[in-house]
Design a protein around this motif. Structure first.
Motif, PDB file in Angstrom:
ATOM      1  N   GLY A 165       3.223  -0.831   7.397  1.00  0.00           N
ATOM      2  CA  GLY A 165       3.127  -1.703   6.231  1.00  0.00           C
ATOM      3  C   GLY A 165       1.811  -2.450   6.120  1.00  0.00           C
ATOM      4  N   GLN A 166       0.986  -2.389   7.151  1.00  0.00           N
ATOM      5  CA  GLN A 166      -0.322  -3.047   7.109  1.00  0.00           C
ATOM      6  C   GLN A 166      -1.338  -2.048   6.540  1.00  0.00           C
ATOM      7  N   SER A 167      -1.370  -1.981   5.218  1.00  0.00           N
ATOM      8  CA  SER A 167      -2.156  -0.925   4.565  1.00  0.00           C
ATOM      9  C   SER A 167      -3.659  -1.132   4.680  1.00  0.00           C
ATOM     10  N   GLY A 168      -4.090  -2.372   4.947  1.00  0.00           N
ATOM     11  CA  GLY A 168      -5.483  -2.612   5.259  1.00  0.00           C
ATOM     12  C   GLY A 168      -6.436  -2.411   4.093  1.00  0.00           C
ATOM     13  N   HIS A 169      -7.629  -2.923   4.220  1.00  0.00           N
ATOM     14  CA  HIS A 169      -8.709  -2.688   3.273  1.00  0.00           C
ATOM     15  C   HIS A 169      -9.967  -2.375   4.076  1.00  0.00           C
ATOM     16  N   PHE A 170     -10.730  -1.397   3.598  1.00  0.00           N
ATOM     17  CA  PHE A 170     -11.862  -0.883   4.373  1.00  0.00           C
ATOM     18  C   PHE A 170     -13.067  -0.701   3.468  1.00  0.00           C
ATOM     19  N   ASN A 171     -14.237  -0.879   4.077  1.00  0.00           N
ATOM     20  CA  ASN A 171     -15.483  -0.752   3.320  1.00  0.00           C
ATOM     21  C   ASN A 171     -16.057   0.662   3.360  1.00  0.00           C
ATOM     22  N   SER A 172     -15.562   1.490   4.259  1.00  0.00           N
ATOM     23  CA  SER A 172     -16.075   2.856   4.356  1.00  0.00           C
ATOM     24  C   SER A 172     -14.997   3.761   4.942  1.00  0.00           C
ATOM     25  N   LYS A 204      -7.300   5.609  -0.007  1.00  0.00           N
ATOM     26  CA  LYS A 204      -7.350   5.630  -1.471  1.00  0.00           C
ATOM     27  C   LYS A 204      -8.311   4.542  -1.953  1.00  0.00           C
ATOM     28  N   PRO A 205      -8.968   4.777  -3.089  1.00  0.00           N
ATOM     29  CA  PRO A 205      -9.788   3.706  -3.666  1.00  0.00           C
ATOM     30  C   PRO A 205      -8.897   2.624  -4.265  1.00  0.00           C
ATOM     31  N   VAL A 206      -9.395   1.402  -4.255  1.00  0.00           N
ATOM     32  CA  VAL A 206      -8.694   0.298  -4.906  1.00  0.00           C
ATOM     33  C   VAL A 206      -9.574  -0.256  -6.001  1.00  0.00           C
ATOM     34  N   SER A 207      -9.044  -1.197  -6.750  1.00  0.00           N
ATOM     35  CA  SER A 207      -9.784  -1.736  -7.888  1.00  0.00           C
ATOM     36  C   SER A 207     -11.070  -2.409  -7.414  1.00  0.00           C
ATOM     37  N   PRO A 208     -12.123  -2.375  -8.244  1.00  0.00           N
ATOM     38  CA  PRO A 208     -13.428  -2.911  -7.833  1.00  0.00           C
ATOM     39  C   PRO A 208     -13.393  -4.374  -7.429  1.00  0.00           C
ATOM     40  N   ASP A 209     -12.429  -5.146  -7.957  1.00  0.00           N
ATOM     41  CA  ASP A 209     -12.402  -6.583  -7.657  1.00  0.00           C
ATOM     42  C   ASP A 209     -11.549  -6.889  -6.418  1.00  0.00           C
ATOM     43  N   ALA A 210     -11.151  -5.868  -5.665  1.00  0.00           N
ATOM     44  CA  ALA A 210     -10.281  -6.089  -4.508  1.00  0.00           C
ATOM     45  C   ALA A 210     -11.044  -6.591  -3.285  1.00  0.00           C
ATOM     46  N   GLY A 211     -12.356  -6.559  -3.338  1.00  0.00           N
ATOM     47  CA  GLY A 211     -13.152  -7.049  -2.226  1.00  0.00           C
ATOM     48  C   GLY A 211     -13.587  -5.974  -1.267  1.00  0.00           C
ATOM     49  N   SER A 212     -12.861  -4.881  -1.186  1.00  0.00           N
ATOM     50  CA  SER A 212     -13.249  -3.721  -0.392  1.00  0.00           C
ATOM     51  C   SER A 212     -12.735  -2.485  -1.119  1.00  0.00           C
ATOM     52  N   PRO A 213     -13.463  -1.379  -1.044  1.00  0.00           N
ATOM     53  CA  PRO A 213     -13.181  -0.252  -1.939  1.00  0.00           C
ATOM     54  C   PRO A 213     -12.040   0.664  -1.526  1.00  0.00           C
ATOM     55  N   LEU A 214     -11.549   0.569  -0.281  1.00  0.00           N
ATOM     56  CA  LEU A 214     -10.583   1.546   0.208  1.00  0.00           C
ATOM     57  C   LEU A 214      -9.379   0.863   0.855  1.00  0.00           C
ATOM     58  N   ARG A 215      -8.218   1.556   0.787  1.00  0.00           N
ATOM     59  CA  ARG A 215      -7.011   1.121   1.487  1.00  0.00           C
ATOM     60  C   ARG A 215      -6.269   2.363   1.967  1.00  0.00           C
ATOM     61  N   LEU A 216      -5.283   2.172   2.827  1.00  0.00           N
ATOM     62  CA  LEU A 216      -4.452   3.297   3.226  1.00  0.00           C
ATOM     63  C   LEU A 216      -3.618   3.772   2.039  1.00  0.00           C
ATOM     64  N   HIS A 217      -3.193   5.035   2.096  1.00  0.00           N
ATOM     65  CA  HIS A 217      -2.612   5.707   0.930  1.00  0.00           C
ATOM     66  C   HIS A 217      -1.193   5.289   0.614  1.00  0.00           C
ATOM     67  N   TYR A 218      -0.454   4.689   1.554  1.00  0.00           N
ATOM     68  CA  TYR A 218       0.992   4.547   1.354  1.00  0.00           C
ATOM     69  C   TYR A 218       1.397   3.167   0.846  1.00  0.00           C
TER      70      TYR A 218
END
Length: 306
Positions: A165-172, A204-218
């Motif tokens: 459940g910790q889908s995370g946010h990643f910059n690369s 997966k990409p997330v919205s531009p205003d999310a602070g980081s461009p990527l998150r886990l897919h689930y």
């Protein structure tokens, strides 16, 4: 074929229904279907290496080809997220697989059906294969249970629950791959190239205003029903799973990481003594669960199925 085709099937649920994505490799009208179902936080592209190997071997034989189908279970990959998170449970996933198989049968009739299930995908397989009265196009001929059985070790369930459940946010992509490796070292040795290939479909990409461009897919909500599991409840569920296992008519192969914390040696041995009397193949240096990328793991599955 170097890339699979992406397809969808509509599945019923308690709300308005949902679309389940599936990746298809090989010959689209082949009567021999291998259904590959992934683990709890994974998605259908986990089987890319195995699917390509199966297609190559089948294409070189007199059988004339194979259809390998790798769904993204609801809430994962390209599939819809469910409106009701309580739908993220194995019985509902099994119902979705029946919808998928009916859909595949309608597109091109199935005469031979095999199942490869990693962890959660193996539990779904036990539900489907252990109930002979279910409306399958044909009975499952061969079943591969990848590092899973009717008895699941509680400490492994707790370990998985700690990060689920910790889908995370990643910059690369590399940052995401490194983070996933920290919780996936039990998968065993992989080259950087192999791990990156396994990691790319996981983000997966997330919205531009999310602070980081990527998150886990689930969908992080898949953790909800999982966290309701208690040790007592898991023990009570064992009897049902063993009953399902004993009902399996398919020829069965159990793969086990020799250092697995989910599938114990005792459970794997018991699976050779009852029900379909599975054959067990262990992989040294691997825990939960073999990724079916290493050559010896691919060969074990391909030799069994083909």
């Amino acid at each position: 074929m170097t890339e699979p085709s992406l397809n969808y099937v509509t599945c019923a649920d308690a709300a308005e229904g949902h679309r389940m994505a599936y990746w298809q490799w090989g010959q689209p009208d082949s009567p021999h279907v291998v259904l590959c179902v992934h683990g709890l936080t994974r998605q259908g592209r986990d089987f890319d290496v195995l699917a390509q190997a199966l297609c190559e071997r089948a294409g070189a034989s007199s059988s004339g080809g194979i259809r390998v189908v790798c769904p993204d279970v609801a809430g994962r990959g390209e599939s819809d997220w469910l409106k009701d998170p309580m739908g993220y449970q194995v019985p509902a996933y099994a119902a979705d697989m029946l919808s998928l198989l009916a859909h595949l049968q309608a597109r091109s009739p199935i005469s031979t059906l095999d199942w490869v299930g990693t962890s959660m995908g193996g539990l779904i397989g036990m539900v489907v294969c252990g109930q002979p009265g279910l409306p399958l196009p044909v009975p499952v001929r061969k079943l591969v249970l990848n590092d899973v059985g009717p008895t699941l070790q509680w400490q492994a369930i707790q370990r998985i629950g700690a990060y689920l459940g910790q889908s995370g946010h990643f910059n690369s992509v590399q940052e995401a791959a490194d983070a996933m490796w920290k919780i996936s070292e039990s998968f065993g040795p992989h080259t950087p190239e192999q791990w990156l290939a396994l990691s790319l479909p996981m983000i997966k990409p997330v919205s531009p205003d999310a602070g980081s461009p990527l998150r886990l897919h689930y969908d992080p909500a898949i953790a909800g029903p999982f966290r309701l599991t208690t040790e007592e409840g898991a023990q009570q569920g064992e009897a049902t799973l063993w009953q399902l296992y004993d009902g399996i008519q398919a020829e069965t192969l159990v793969l086990r990481g020799a250092q697995s914390d989910l599938l114990s040696p005792q459970t794997a041995h018991a699976m050779t003594q009852r029900g379909p009397r599975a054959r067990v193949v262990e992989f040294e240096g691997v825990g939960h669960a073999p990724t079916l990328v290493a050559k010896d793991q691919v060969a074990a599955v391909a030799d069994f199925l083909l």
